[in-house]
Motif scaffolding. Structure first.
Motif, PDB file in Angstrom:
ATOM      1  N   LEU A   1       2.579  -5.753  12.223  1.00 25.35           N
ATOM      2  CA  LEU A   1       1.804  -5.776  10.978  1.00 25.35           C
ATOM      3  C   LEU A   1       1.708  -4.415  10.299  1.00 25.35           C
ATOM      4  CD1 LEU A   1      -1.002  -8.100  12.349  1.00 25.35           C
ATOM      5  CD2 LEU A   1       0.453  -8.649  10.389  1.00 25.35           C
ATOM      6  N   LEU A   2       2.364  -3.414  10.849  1.00 25.28           N
ATOM      7  CA  LEU A   2       2.323  -2.066  10.284  1.00 25.28           C
ATOM      8  C   LEU A   2       2.684  -2.016   8.795  1.00 25.28           C
ATOM      9  CD1 LEU A   2       2.051   1.014  10.660  1.00 25.28           C
ATOM     10  CD2 LEU A   2       4.448   1.036  11.432  1.00 25.28           C
ATOM     11  N   PRO A   3       3.698  -2.779   8.318  1.00 23.85           N
ATOM     12  CA  PRO A   3       4.043  -2.687   6.891  1.00 23.85           C
ATOM     13  C   PRO A   3       2.885  -2.997   5.949  1.00 23.85           C
ATOM     14  CG  PRO A   3       5.760  -3.853   8.086  1.00 23.85           C
ATOM     15  CD  PRO A   3       4.615  -3.681   9.039  1.00 23.85           C
TER      16      PRO A   3
ATOM     17  N   LEU B   1       1.421  -0.756   3.129  1.00 19.94           N
ATOM     18  CA  LEU B   1       1.370  -1.304   1.773  1.00 19.94           C
ATOM     19  C   LEU B   1       0.006  -1.051   1.145  1.00 19.94           C
ATOM     20  CD1 LEU B   1       2.436  -3.052  -0.579  1.00 19.94           C
ATOM     21  CD2 LEU B   1       1.640  -5.064   0.691  1.00 19.94           C
ATOM     22  N   GLY B   2      -1.058  -1.301   1.887  1.00 19.56           N
ATOM     23  CA  GLY B   2      -2.395  -1.041   1.367  1.00 19.56           C
ATOM     24  C   GLY B   2      -2.590   0.413   1.009  1.00 19.56           C
ATOM     25  N   TRP B   3      -2.113   1.306   1.879  1.00 15.99           N
ATOM     26  CA  TRP B   3      -2.225   2.739   1.602  1.00 15.99           C
ATOM     27  C   TRP B   3      -1.430   3.120   0.354  1.00 15.99           C
ATOM     28  CZ3 TRP B   3       1.997   6.249   2.224  1.00 15.99           C
ATOM     29  CH2 TRP B   3       1.658   7.593   1.994  1.00 15.99           C
TER      30      TRP B   3
ATOM     31  N   ALA C   1      -3.981  -4.970   4.841  1.00 14.94           N
ATOM     32  CA  ALA C   1      -3.693  -4.169   3.653  1.00 14.94           C
ATOM     33  C   ALA C   1      -4.960  -3.542   3.077  1.00 14.94           C
ATOM     34  CB  ALA C   1      -2.993  -5.021   2.599  1.00 14.94           C
ATOM     35  N   VAL C   2      -6.054  -4.295   3.068  1.00 18.06           N
ATOM     36  CA  VAL C   2      -7.315  -3.736   2.570  1.00 18.06           C
ATOM     37  C   VAL C   2      -7.780  -2.593   3.461  1.00 18.06           C
ATOM     38  CG1 VAL C   2      -9.743  -4.237   2.115  1.00 18.06           C
ATOM     39  CG2 VAL C   2      -7.992  -5.875   1.414  1.00 18.06           C
ATOM     40  N   ALA C   3      -7.585  -2.740   4.774  1.00 15.00           N
ATOM     41  CA  ALA C   3      -7.923  -1.637   5.685  1.00 15.00           C
ATOM     42  C   ALA C   3      -7.048  -0.421   5.383  1.00 15.00           C
ATOM     43  CB  ALA C   3      -7.741  -2.084   7.133  1.00 15.00           C
ATOM     44  N   GLY C   4      -5.768  -0.661   5.107  1.00 15.09           N
ATOM     45  CA  GLY C   4      -4.867   0.439   4.787  1.00 15.09           C
ATOM     46  C   GLY C   4      -5.203   1.128   3.482  1.00 15.09           C
TER      47      GLY C   4
END
Length: 343
Positions: free
Chosen positions: A162-164, A168-170, A55-58
């Motif tokens: 893990l795509l969601p 979510l992060g984005w 999520a942080v990466a996103g």
């Protein structure tokens, strides 16, 4: 020329805590078969730590059409490091096994994350065009678990699973929630944190309530977001509900985790800028421990806390400037020779 964007300590803090949990999860893996306490700690960590990291990466991913600079960074930040470290692991296995095996489509150990990041960054601009990208990513994740043919080729199984959390992060960046949180009063912050602490306490109690049950239902395999459901014994039509439940729980825990992270600068904030070094290099520190047999069998109680402390030391050590200077050509290859000059 506009001034450079100022770093927000919250995200560097979150990065460092998340990567430390990644190291700890890998460090205690050998302990979980013989120790219910270790297994419980492992489940607690895996319920949220990889989703947080994703999520942080996103959060920092760009959803606009990639330009030449972005495509170049995709190659230098992800593709080349993957090829370099996969080649290193290929050489290590060749030396230890005595048999050459060149396979760059099945990532070694932690390298799946680089391939997954490539896929996530490539597909995000297309997902961003859709009306409900988060819902669609959840559907893709749940559906991918019904496809055994995916296997581990190019890490497609974990990338889709893990795509969601990347989406979510984005989405968190699209909403004003992060800015509102950074400006929130101390009273509000600690009220929210009290709820988050309650959530993590409840998670720990649920895990500890019946360790035999969690082993029987193979919850660890569910939390990896990796294998197809039939591969660990779930052939039923409703098997996707397991992943859906894991996504919902992990999504809530991602938010709770971020609320517990210090908003201001800490001693480990600078270390959060070196998480890729920790991620790619910690496996070389842990590999001898995993393969030597030292962590096999029934071990004294103190081994678990010792491995957790060791994980923190590894994360701190691999984040140091000297380590980054030495290994920068491998982790952050510039490879200017690879690209043609712009007209």
């Amino acid at each position: 020329m506009p001034p450079p964007a100022q770093r927000v300590p919250l995200w560097d803090n979150a990065r460092f805590v998340a990567i430390t949990l990644v190291v700890a999860g890998h460090a205690i893996l050998k302990l979980i078969s013989e120790s219910d306490v270790s297994y419980g700690v492992y489940l607690f960590i895996y319920a949220f730590h990889v989703p947080v990291f994703v999520a942080v990466a996103g959060y920092f991913a760009k959803s606009d059409a990639p330009g030449p600079a972005q495509l170049k960074r995709l190659v230098t930040d992800l593709v080349l490091p993957y090829l370099i470290f996969e080649a290193i692991w290929t050489g290590i296995h060749w030396i230890l096994d005595g048999r050459p095996r060149i396979d760059f489509v099945s990532p070694s150990w932690t390298l799946w994350f680089l391939l997954a990041l490539i896929l996530w960054r490539v597909v995000l601009p297309y997902l961003a065009l859709l009306r409900f990208p988060l819902v669609i990513s959840v559907i893709v994740s749940v559906a991918s678990g019904y496809l055994p043919a995916l296997g581990g080729v190019l890490a497609l199984d974990r990338a889709l699973g893990l795509l969601p959390f990347f989406v979510l992060g984005w989405k968190l960046r699209q909403l004003p929630l992060a800015d509102l949180w950074l400006r929130a009063s101390t009273r509000v912050v600690w009220g929210v944190r009290a709820v988050s602490i309650g959530l993590f306490t409840a998670l720990a109690l649920v895990i500890a309530s019946d360790m035999g049950f969690w082993r029987d239902v193979k919850i660890r395999r569910v939390l990896l977001f990796q294998e197809a459901y039939p591969s660990f014994g779930y052939d039923e039509w409703w098997a996707g509900g397991l992943r859906l439940a894991a996504i919902v729980v992990a999504g809530v825990l991602v938010i709770a985790f971020l609320t517990l992270i210090p908003r201001r600068g800490t001693w480990f904030s600078p270390l959060g800028q070196a998480t890729m070094y920790v991620y790619l290099l910690h496996s070389f520190v842990l590999y001898p421990l995993r393969e030597s047999g030292w962590l096999d069998g029934v071990l004294p109680w103190w081994v678990l806390p010792a491995m957790i402390v060791f994980s923190v030391l590894v994360a701190v050590g691999l984040s140091q400037p000297l380590v980054r200077k030495i290994f920068r050509p491998l982790v952050e290859p510039r490879a200017e020779w690879l690209f043609r000059r712009s007209a």
